[in-house]
Design a protein around this motif. Structure first.
Motif, mmCIF file in Angstrom:
data_model
loop_
_atom_site.group_PDB
_atom_site.id
_atom_site.type_symbol
_atom_site.label_atom_id
_atom_site.label_comp_id
_atom_site.label_asym_id
_atom_site.label_seq_id
_atom_site.Cartn_x
_atom_site.Cartn_y
_atom_site.Cartn_z
ATOM 1 N N VAL A 1 0.823 -1.202 0.000
ATOM 2 C CA VAL A 1 0.000 0.000 0.000
ATOM 3 C C VAL A 1 0.863 1.259 0.000
ATOM 4 O O VAL A 1 0.497 2.286 -0.588
ATOM 5 C CB VAL A 1 -1.004 0.012 1.174
ATOM 6 C CG1 VAL A 1 -1.996 -1.128 1.046
ATOM 7 C CG2 VAL A 1 -0.289 -0.059 2.518
ATOM 8 N N ALA A 2 2.033 1.178 0.655
ATOM 9 C CA ALA A 2 2.927 2.332 0.644
ATOM 10 C C ALA A 2 3.415 2.629 -0.763
ATOM 11 O O ALA A 2 3.437 3.794 -1.210
ATOM 12 C CB ALA A 2 4.112 2.088 1.584
ATOM 13 N N TYR A 3 3.813 1.576 -1.479
ATOM 14 C CA TYR A 3 4.272 1.770 -2.857
ATOM 15 C C TYR A 3 3.135 2.276 -3.737
ATOM 16 O O TYR A 3 3.325 3.177 -4.557
ATOM 17 C CB TYR A 3 4.815 0.453 -3.419
ATOM 18 C CG TYR A 3 5.135 0.554 -4.889
ATOM 19 C CD1 TYR A 3 6.341 1.087 -5.316
ATOM 20 C CD2 TYR A 3 4.212 0.134 -5.859
ATOM 21 C CE1 TYR A 3 6.634 1.203 -6.673
ATOM 22 C CE2 TYR A 3 4.496 0.246 -7.206
ATOM 23 C CZ TYR A 3 5.704 0.784 -7.608
ATOM 24 O OH TYR A 3 5.983 0.905 -8.945
ATOM 25 N N THR A 4 1.957 1.701 -3.567
ATOM 26 C CA THR A 4 0.809 2.100 -4.378
ATOM 27 C C THR A 4 0.475 3.573 -4.175
ATOM 28 O O THR A 4 0.200 4.307 -5.133
ATOM 29 C CB THR A 4 -0.409 1.225 -4.028
ATOM 30 O OG1 THR A 4 -0.078 -0.149 -4.228
ATOM 31 C CG2 THR A 4 -1.601 1.579 -4.901
ATOM 32 N N HIS B 1 0.466 8.815 -6.344
ATOM 33 C CA HIS B 1 0.349 10.129 -5.710
ATOM 34 C C HIS B 1 -1.023 10.292 -5.049
ATOM 35 O O HIS B 1 -1.693 11.309 -5.205
ATOM 36 C CB HIS B 1 0.570 11.255 -6.735
ATOM 37 C CG HIS B 1 1.872 11.135 -7.471
ATOM 38 N ND1 HIS B 1 3.093 11.403 -6.892
ATOM 39 C CD2 HIS B 1 2.134 10.748 -8.751
ATOM 40 C CE1 HIS B 1 4.063 11.186 -7.788
ATOM 41 N NE2 HIS B 1 3.504 10.794 -8.924
ATOM 42 N N ALA B 2 -1.396 9.232 -4.307
ATOM 43 C CA ALA B 2 -2.702 9.230 -3.647
ATOM 44 C C ALA B 2 -2.506 9.311 -2.145
ATOM 45 O O ALA B 2 -1.650 8.626 -1.585
ATOM 46 C CB ALA B 2 -3.467 7.963 -4.013
ATOM 47 N N PRO B 3 -3.293 10.138 -1.451
ATOM 48 C CA PRO B 3 -3.155 10.241 0.004
ATOM 49 C C PRO B 3 -3.664 9.008 0.742
ATOM 50 O O PRO B 3 -3.294 8.789 1.899
ATOM 51 C CB PRO B 3 -3.991 11.468 0.348
ATOM 52 C CG PRO B 3 -4.981 11.588 -0.757
ATOM 53 C CD PRO B 3 -4.291 11.087 -1.978
ATOM 54 N N ILE B 4 -4.519 8.231 0.096
ATOM 55 C CA ILE B 4 -5.090 7.042 0.745
ATOM 56 C C ILE B 4 -4.893 5.824 -0.154
ATOM 57 O O ILE B 4 -5.220 5.863 -1.353
ATOM 58 C CB ILE B 4 -6.593 7.228 1.032
ATOM 59 C CG1 ILE B 4 -6.824 8.393 2.000
ATOM 60 C CG2 ILE B 4 -7.189 5.943 1.603
ATOM 61 C CD1 ILE B 4 -8.286 8.704 2.243
ATOM 62 N N ALA C 1 -4.055 -3.567 5.728
ATOM 63 C CA ALA C 1 -2.962 -2.628 5.458
ATOM 64 C C ALA C 1 -3.571 -1.361 4.880
ATOM 65 O O ALA C 1 -4.450 -1.425 4.017
ATOM 66 C CB ALA C 1 -1.954 -3.240 4.490
ATOM 67 N N GLU C 2 -3.101 -0.211 5.364
ATOM 68 C CA GLU C 2 -3.668 1.053 4.879
ATOM 69 C C GLU C 2 -2.696 2.195 5.106
ATOM 70 O O GLU C 2 -1.841 2.139 5.986
ATOM 71 C CB GLU C 2 -5.002 1.355 5.569
ATOM 72 C CG GLU C 2 -4.956 1.419 7.081
ATOM 73 C CD GLU C 2 -4.476 2.742 7.628
ATOM 74 O OE1 GLU C 2 -4.532 3.754 6.883
ATOM 75 O OE2 GLU C 2 -4.012 2.775 8.774
ATOM 76 N N ILE C 3 -2.854 3.205 4.280
ATOM 77 C CA ILE C 3 -2.161 4.472 4.467
ATOM 78 C C ILE C 3 -3.187 5.575 4.280
ATOM 79 O O ILE C 3 -3.914 5.596 3.275
ATOM 80 C CB ILE C 3 -1.009 4.641 3.456
ATOM 81 C CG1 ILE C 3 0.184 3.796 3.895
ATOM 82 C CG2 ILE C 3 -0.583 6.091 3.349
ATOM 83 C CD1 ILE C 3 1.389 3.975 3.029
ATOM 84 N N GLY C 4 -3.283 6.458 5.251
ATOM 85 C CA GLY C 4 -4.170 7.599 5.139
ATOM 86 C C GLY C 4 -5.525 7.423 5.781
ATOM 87 O O GLY C 4 -6.300 8.378 5.851
ATOM 88 N N VAL C 5 -5.842 6.218 6.271
ATOM 89 C CA VAL C 5 -7.140 5.988 6.912
ATOM 90 C C VAL C 5 -7.001 6.131 8.430
ATOM 91 O O VAL C 5 -7.766 6.843 9.076
ATOM 92 C CB VAL C 5 -7.712 4.602 6.560
ATOM 93 C CG1 VAL C 5 -9.024 4.371 7.294
ATOM 94 C CG2 VAL C 5 -7.929 4.484 5.057
ATOM 95 N N SER D 1 -10.795 -5.524 -2.078
ATOM 96 C CA SER D 1 -10.200 -4.718 -3.145
ATOM 97 C C SER D 1 -8.907 -4.087 -2.678
ATOM 98 O O SER D 1 -8.657 -3.928 -1.473
ATOM 99 C CB SER D 1 -11.176 -3.631 -3.592
ATOM 100 O OG SER D 1 -11.438 -2.738 -2.513
ATOM 101 N N LEU D 2 -8.071 -3.730 -3.641
ATOM 102 C CA LEU D 2 -6.943 -2.827 -3.416
ATOM 103 C C LEU D 2 -7.367 -1.510 -4.036
ATOM 104 O O LEU D 2 -7.737 -1.472 -5.218
ATOM 105 C CB LEU D 2 -5.679 -3.366 -4.085
ATOM 106 C CG LEU D 2 -4.454 -2.437 -4.050
ATOM 107 C CD1 LEU D 2 -4.036 -2.139 -2.622
ATOM 108 C CD2 LEU D 2 -3.298 -3.037 -4.843
#
Length: 409
Positions: free
Chosen positions: A35-38, A43-46, A61-65, A129-130
């Motif tokens: 998720v970090a690479y994605t 260039h997405a905050p989440i 796994a998450e970034i921004g939530v 989903s991813l």
């Protein structure tokens, strides 16, 4: 848009999700890296791996939530619709969307645009989903979609490999536990001890079992419990299996050697029996035909040896058999051996032709106290004399010198 609830609530799909044992914010280095690479690449905050259940979204796994899960009605969940459609979903402006405008995250301004691809496992279940999302209106490109597709394939591979490894480890633990219980039964441990081992195994294995493994565990427990309600019979069966040749049911080599020593204590005769033309039967008819020949000949051996009190017969291996006739004299042994030669003649259909099968038998007489291995070796050498004489016949080793006699110059 149709309601995604039937797809989301499918019990088989939910069982598939459970089999991966993924919880929210599990601190999984591999999935966190995805998720970090994605997020960086798009260039997405989440960026989120979203596993959806009825009215619930779980984020392994998450970034921004910043939260492990979220209670969102299926009808308003982006991921739920991806699961139902089984294909990517792009929403350029969720605030203007007739369905997703009421999503709590959209209403709060955290999500404005969305792109998600289905996470489909090797069994065809859509786990979730991813997805990436932005707090601004955004049109995602084909390259963005390609990145998500590649990354979701990586996630699927990681999850599949982990589930396989976990299943193998569980199976190995089951085999070890089963072996401990069976060993306890075989060695005559008290029933309470056996049942304690069984209950310990269940306590150890059950928490990590998926639905299929729970069924396997229940079956094993039932079988082991029955083995422990009837331990004596099971021990007798174990002993029988340990002593029997699996193909013919005769004594195997190890048991034949033990029984032969005991039977020959008071002297007698040893017959070494080798099947003639057996290689031709195997080469032309295959091992299945060869096995049938061995089984038939073994049955005839067993039937004829019943005439001799205390006789022992077994399979040494391959097409070699041996019989011990305790207490018989040379004449009786010779007569019996000749009758056996005639009884073991067979005709085997191999393709369009028949192969004549017979047996070459070597006879050795043993005085009381003669080691069985020594007499067996002499009978083996005599058998080669039968082969050299034309096969399908009995050849006797010279009569033994009495063990008490002295040899002069």
């Amino acid at each position: 848009m149709q309601s995604p609830r039937p797809a989301v609530a499918d019990p088989d799909r939910l069982a598939a999700i459970a089999s991966y044992r993924l919880g929210g914010h599990a601190g999984d280095a591999d999935l966190d890296a995805v998720v970090a690479y994605t997020a960086r690449a798009l260039h997405a905050p989440i960026a989120v791996i979203d596993l959806v259940g009825p009215d619930l979204q779980c984020f392994p796994a998450e970034i921004g939530v910043g939260v492990p899960s979220s209670n969102v009605p299926d009808e308003l969940s982006f991921c739920a619709h991806v699961v139902a459609m089984r294909e990517p979903l792009e929403v350029t402006d969720a605030l203007a969307h007739p369905v997703f405008a009421e999503n709590p995250a959209v209403a709060a301004g955290a999500i404005r645009s969305y792109l998600g691809v289905p996470l489909i496992d090797e069994d065809g279940f859509v786990l979730g989903s991813l997805e990436v999302s932005d707090d601004d209106v955004r049109s995602f490109s084909g390259d963005d979609l390609d990145v998500l597709q590649i990354q979701v394939h990586l996630v699927r591979s990681v999850l599949s490999l982990r589930r396989q490894v976990a299943a193998h480890r569980w199976d190995a633990r089951l085999l070890v536990s089963q072996g401990r219980v069976l060993e306890a039964v075989a060695t005559g441990a008290p029933l309470d001890e056996v049942l304690d081992l069984l209950s310990t195994a269940v306590r150890d294995l059950a928490p990590d079992a998926d639905a299929e493994q729970e069924g396997v565990l229940a079956e094993v427990v039932d079988r082991l419990t029955t083995v422990a309600t009837d331990a004596d019979r099971w021990r007798r069966a174990l002993t029988r299996v340990a002593r029997q040749d699996p193909l013919t049911g005769l004594a195997n080599r190890a048991h034949l050697l033990d029984a032969g020593r005991a039977a020959l204590t008071g002297g007698g005769a040893v017959l070494f029996i080798d099947v003639d033309h057996f290689k031709e039967v195997n080469d032309r008819g295959g091992h299945a035909v060869g096995d049938q020949v061995l089984v038939r000949l073994a049955e005839r051996l067993r039937t004829h040896l019943e005439e001799v009190p205390g006789a022992v017969v077994g399979r040494l291996g391959g097409d070699e058999f041996a019989a011990v006739l305790p207490g018989v004299d040379h004449g009786t042994a010779t007569t019996f051996g000749q009758r056996l030669v005639l009884a073991l003649v067979d005709r085997v259909a191999v393709g369009r032709r028949h192969v004549r099968v017979s047996a070459s038998i070597g006879l050795a007489m043993a005085e009381p106290g003669t080691p069985f291995e020594e007499a067996l070796q002499e009978a083996d050498q005599a058998m080669y004399g039968a082969k050299a004489g034309g096969r399908g016949r009995l050849h006797g080793a010279p009569l033994p010198v009495p063990r008490s006699a002295s040899v002069g110059p």
